[in-house]
Design a protein around this motif. Structure first.
Motif, PDB file in Angstrom:
ATOM      1  N   ASP A  37       0.815  -1.220   0.000  1.00 34.75           N
ATOM      2  CA  ASP A  37       0.000   0.000   0.000  1.00 34.75           C
ATOM      3  C   ASP A  37       0.851   1.273   0.000  1.00 34.75           C
ATOM      4  O   ASP A  37       0.585   2.210   0.751  1.00 34.75           O
ATOM      5  CB  ASP A  37      -0.967   0.001   1.194  1.00 34.75           C
ATOM      6  N   ILE A  38       1.850   1.312  -0.852  1.00 37.72           N
ATOM      7  CA  ILE A  38       2.713   2.488  -0.965  1.00 37.72           C
ATOM      8  C   ILE A  38       2.042   3.484  -1.900  1.00 37.72           C
ATOM      9  O   ILE A  38       1.769   3.170  -3.064  1.00 37.72           O
ATOM     10  CB  ILE A  38       4.109   2.101  -1.477  1.00 37.72           C
ATOM     11  N   ASP A  39       1.774   4.667  -1.362  1.00 38.54           N
ATOM     12  CA  ASP A  39       1.117   5.670  -2.195  1.00 38.54           C
ATOM     13  C   ASP A  39       2.138   6.650  -2.780  1.00 38.54           C
ATOM     14  O   ASP A  39       3.310   6.638  -2.416  1.00 38.54           O
ATOM     15  CB  ASP A  39       0.001   6.392  -1.431  1.00 38.54           C
ATOM     16  N   THR A  40       1.658   7.479  -3.680  1.00 36.37           N
ATOM     17  CA  THR A  40       2.571   8.385  -4.376  1.00 36.37           C
ATOM     18  C   THR A  40       3.157   9.436  -3.441  1.00 36.37           C
ATOM     19  O   THR A  40       4.234   9.962  -3.715  1.00 36.37           O
ATOM     20  CB  THR A  40       1.867   9.059  -5.580  1.00 36.37           C
ATOM     21  N   ASP A  41       2.481   9.737  -2.326  1.00 38.58           N
ATOM     22  CA  ASP A  41       3.049  10.658  -1.336  1.00 38.58           C
ATOM     23  C   ASP A  41       4.279  10.056  -0.666  1.00 38.58           C
ATOM     24  O   ASP A  41       5.202  10.773  -0.293  1.00 38.58           O
ATOM     25  CB  ASP A  41       2.025  11.017  -0.256  1.00 38.58           C
ATOM     26  N   GLN A  42       4.278   8.746  -0.484  1.00 38.62           N
ATOM     27  CA  GLN A  42       5.434   8.072   0.096  1.00 38.62           C
ATOM     28  C   GLN A  42       6.554   7.934  -0.937  1.00 38.62           C
ATOM     29  O   GLN A  42       7.726   7.979  -0.587  1.00 38.62           O
ATOM     30  CB  GLN A  42       5.026   6.702   0.639  1.00 38.62           C
ATOM     31  N   ILE A  43       6.183   7.769  -2.190  1.00 38.96           N
ATOM     32  CA  ILE A  43       7.188   7.654  -3.245  1.00 38.96           C
ATOM     33  C   ILE A  43       7.930   8.981  -3.405  1.00 38.96           C
ATOM     34  O   ILE A  43       9.157   9.013  -3.451  1.00 38.96           O
ATOM     35  CB  ILE A  43       6.542   7.216  -4.584  1.00 38.96           C
ATOM     36  N   ILE A  44       7.185  10.079  -3.482  1.00 36.64           N
ATOM     37  CA  ILE A  44       7.790  11.412  -3.586  1.00 36.64           C
ATOM     38  C   ILE A  44       6.912  12.392  -2.791  1.00 36.64           C
ATOM     39  O   ILE A  44       5.755  12.600  -3.135  1.00 36.64           O
ATOM     40  CB  ILE A  44       7.980  11.868  -5.067  1.00 36.64           C
ATOM     41  N   PRO A  45       7.445  12.962  -1.711  1.00 28.14           N
ATOM     42  CA  PRO A  45       6.657  13.869  -0.869  1.00 28.14           C
ATOM     43  C   PRO A  45       6.189  15.130  -1.618  1.00 28.14           C
ATOM     44  O   PRO A  45       6.802  15.567  -2.588  1.00 28.14           O
ATOM     45  CB  PRO A  45       7.631  14.251   0.252  1.00 28.14           C
TER      46      PRO A  45
ATOM     47  N   ASN B 227      22.377   1.067  -7.999  1.00 29.89           N
ATOM     48  CA  ASN B 227      22.386   0.854  -9.450  1.00 29.89           C
ATOM     49  C   ASN B 227      21.530  -0.316  -9.914  1.00 29.89           C
ATOM     50  O   ASN B 227      21.779  -0.871 -10.980  1.00 29.89           O
ATOM     51  CB  ASN B 227      23.823   0.696  -9.964  1.00 29.89           C
ATOM     52  N   SER B 228      20.548  -0.693  -9.137  1.00 32.75           N
ATOM     53  CA  SER B 228      19.627  -1.751  -9.557  1.00 32.75           C
ATOM     54  C   SER B 228      18.549  -1.147 -10.450  1.00 32.75           C
ATOM     55  O   SER B 228      17.918  -0.159 -10.075  1.00 32.75           O
ATOM     56  CB  SER B 228      18.969  -2.404  -8.337  1.00 32.75           C
ATOM     57  N   PRO B 229      18.293  -1.740 -11.608  1.00 34.42           N
ATOM     58  CA  PRO B 229      17.280  -1.180 -12.501  1.00 34.42           C
ATOM     59  C   PRO B 229      15.850  -1.642 -12.199  1.00 34.42           C
ATOM     60  O   PRO B 229      14.909  -1.166 -12.814  1.00 34.42           O
ATOM     61  CB  PRO B 229      17.722  -1.684 -13.872  1.00 34.42           C
ATOM     62  N   ILE B 230      15.700  -2.572 -11.241  1.00 31.29           N
ATOM     63  CA  ILE B 230      14.387  -3.168 -10.987  1.00 31.29           C
ATOM     64  C   ILE B 230      14.013  -3.002  -9.518  1.00 31.29           C
ATOM     65  O   ILE B 230      14.804  -3.328  -8.629  1.00 31.29           O
ATOM     66  CB  ILE B 230      14.389  -4.662 -11.370  1.00 31.29           C
ATOM     67  N   LEU B 231      12.811  -2.511  -9.265  1.00 32.74           N
ATOM     68  CA  LEU B 231      12.261  -2.412  -7.918  1.00 32.74           C
ATOM     69  C   LEU B 231      11.170  -3.468  -7.785  1.00 32.74           C
ATOM     70  O   LEU B 231      10.253  -3.513  -8.602  1.00 32.74           O
ATOM     71  CB  LEU B 231      11.670  -1.027  -7.670  1.00 32.74           C
ATOM     72  N   VAL B 232      11.287  -4.333  -6.780  1.00 32.13           N
ATOM     73  CA  VAL B 232      10.264  -5.342  -6.506  1.00 32.13           C
ATOM     74  C   VAL B 232       9.486  -4.856  -5.288  1.00 32.13           C
ATOM     75  O   VAL B 232       9.988  -4.899  -4.165  1.00 32.13           O
ATOM     76  CB  VAL B 232      10.888  -6.735  -6.251  1.00 32.13           C
ATOM     77  N   ALA B 233       8.289  -4.363  -5.522  1.00 29.27           N
ATOM     78  CA  ALA B 233       7.482  -3.747  -4.462  1.00 29.27           C
ATOM     79  C   ALA B 233       6.402  -4.696  -3.973  1.00 29.27           C
ATOM     80  O   ALA B 233       6.027  -5.655  -4.657  1.00 29.27           O
ATOM     81  CB  ALA B 233       6.844  -2.467  -4.998  1.00 29.27           C
ATOM     82  N   GLY B 234       5.890  -4.388  -2.789  1.00 26.36           N
ATOM     83  CA  GLY B 234       4.762  -5.138  -2.253  1.00 26.36           C
ATOM     84  C   GLY B 234       3.494  -4.810  -3.033  1.00 26.36           C
ATOM     85  O   GLY B 234       3.502  -3.989  -3.951  1.00 26.36           O
ATOM     86  N   PRO B 235       2.391  -5.437  -2.644  1.00 22.66           N
ATOM     87  CA  PRO B 235       1.130  -5.209  -3.373  1.00 22.66           C
ATOM     88  C   PRO B 235       0.591  -3.800  -3.173  1.00 22.66           C
ATOM     89  O   PRO B 235       0.835  -3.166  -2.155  1.00 22.66           O
ATOM     90  CB  PRO B 235       0.184  -6.254  -2.764  1.00 22.66           C
ATOM     91  N   ASN B 236      -0.138  -3.354  -4.169  1.00 22.17           N
ATOM     92  CA  ASN B 236      -0.830  -2.071  -4.144  1.00 22.17           C
ATOM     93  C   ASN B 236       0.153  -0.903  -4.165  1.00 22.17           C
ATOM     94  O   ASN B 236       0.078   0.008  -3.356  1.00 22.17           O
ATOM     95  CB  ASN B 236      -1.763  -1.992  -2.932  1.00 22.17           C
ATOM     96  N   PHE B 237       1.039  -0.925  -5.125  1.00 23.15           N
ATOM     97  CA  PHE B 237       2.071   0.101  -5.255  1.00 23.15           C
ATOM     98  C   PHE B 237       1.576   1.246  -6.127  1.00 23.15           C
ATOM     99  O   PHE B 237       0.987   1.020  -7.184  1.00 23.15           O
ATOM    100  CB  PHE B 237       3.338  -0.508  -5.877  1.00 23.15           C
ATOM    101  N   GLY B 238       1.811   2.474  -5.693  1.00 17.37           N
ATOM    102  CA  GLY B 238       1.481   3.648  -6.493  1.00 17.37           C
ATOM    103  C   GLY B 238       0.050   4.108  -6.377  1.00 17.37           C
ATOM    104  O   GLY B 238      -0.498   4.686  -7.312  1.00 17.37           O
ATOM    105  N   THR B 239      -0.550   3.890  -5.244  1.00 23.93           N
ATOM    106  CA  THR B 239      -1.923   4.355  -5.047  1.00 23.93           C
ATOM    107  C   THR B 239      -1.910   5.848  -4.731  1.00 23.93           C
ATOM    108  O   THR B 239      -0.854   6.442  -4.550  1.00 23.93           O
ATOM    109  CB  THR B 239      -2.595   3.595  -3.889  1.00 23.93           C
ATOM    110  N   GLY B 240      -3.077   6.429  -4.632  1.00 21.90           N
ATOM    111  CA  GLY B 240      -3.158   7.832  -4.228  1.00 21.90           C
ATOM    112  C   GLY B 240      -3.306   8.767  -5.408  1.00 21.90           C
ATOM    113  O   GLY B 240      -3.893   8.431  -6.418  1.00 21.90           O
ATOM    114  N   SER B 241      -2.715   9.924  -5.266  1.00 22.65           N
ATOM    115  CA  SER B 241      -2.888  10.978  -6.266  1.00 22.65           C
ATOM    116  C   SER B 241      -2.278  10.604  -7.608  1.00 22.65           C
ATOM    117  O   SER B 241      -1.513   9.660  -7.718  1.00 22.65           O
ATOM    118  CB  SER B 241      -2.267  12.286  -5.755  1.00 22.65           C
TER     119      SER B 241
END
Length: 158
Positions: free
Chosen positions: A18-26, A61-75
């Motif tokens: 459940d990482i939202d876009t506010d957590q990705i970039i404030p 320098n890793s080109p791949i991000l393995v995220a948990g479920p529900n990535f990029g929610t929010g605005s």
């Protein structure tokens, strides 16, 4: 924008859901008008913790991000995608993405790789235990794999 057909490299396991876009970039980063420099603000709050995964030199320098479920929610901010790309990620793997985030990824050249939850968990476990293992994403065959372990998962992409 150049078409991406194949990505190969190490991956960063971000074991949070459940990482939202506010957590990705404030929000304070949204005042910038250019599309560069956002990598410095990527997961800014979490990066203050010295034990946060992106602070591990083995994960640079890793080109791949393995995220948990529900990535990029929010605005609907494109800035989240710009931050991931500016940091150096070329693909994000998750079992579920926010719809607007996923659309912003494809419009900006970041691959949103959606795989089933069991495969996502298995991939995250492998890359967590083996920081230097090479993950391969083949867009034409719609497969993500780690040949040395036998891991392989299919994904759909428009």
């Amino acid at each position: 924008m150049q078409a991406i057909s194949h990505i190969q490299g190490t991956a960063v396991p971000l074991e949070r859901s459940d990482i939202d876009t506010d957590q990705i970039i404030p929000a304070e980063w949204l005042k910038r008008v250019e599309r560069t420099g956002f990598g410095q603000g990527l997961f800014e709050q979490w990066r203050k913790d010295p034990n946060f995964i992106l602070n591990d030199p083995q994960r640079s320098n890793s080109p791949i991000l393995v995220a948990g479920p529900n990535f990029g929610t929010g605005s609907s901010r494109e800035h989240a995608v710009w931050a991931l790309m500016d940091y150096g990620f070329k693909a994000v793997v998750s079992s579920r993405f926010g719809d607007i985030f996923q659309n912003n990824c494809t419009k900006n050249g970041l691959l949103p790789i959606k795989i089933d939850p069991q495969s996502a968990q298995e991939l995250s476990s492998i890359v967590k235990e083996q920081p230097q293992i090479v993950v391969s994403i083949d867009v034409a065959s719609k497969k993500i794999s780690i040949p040395v372990t036998g891991f392989e998962a299919s994904f759909e992409m428009d």
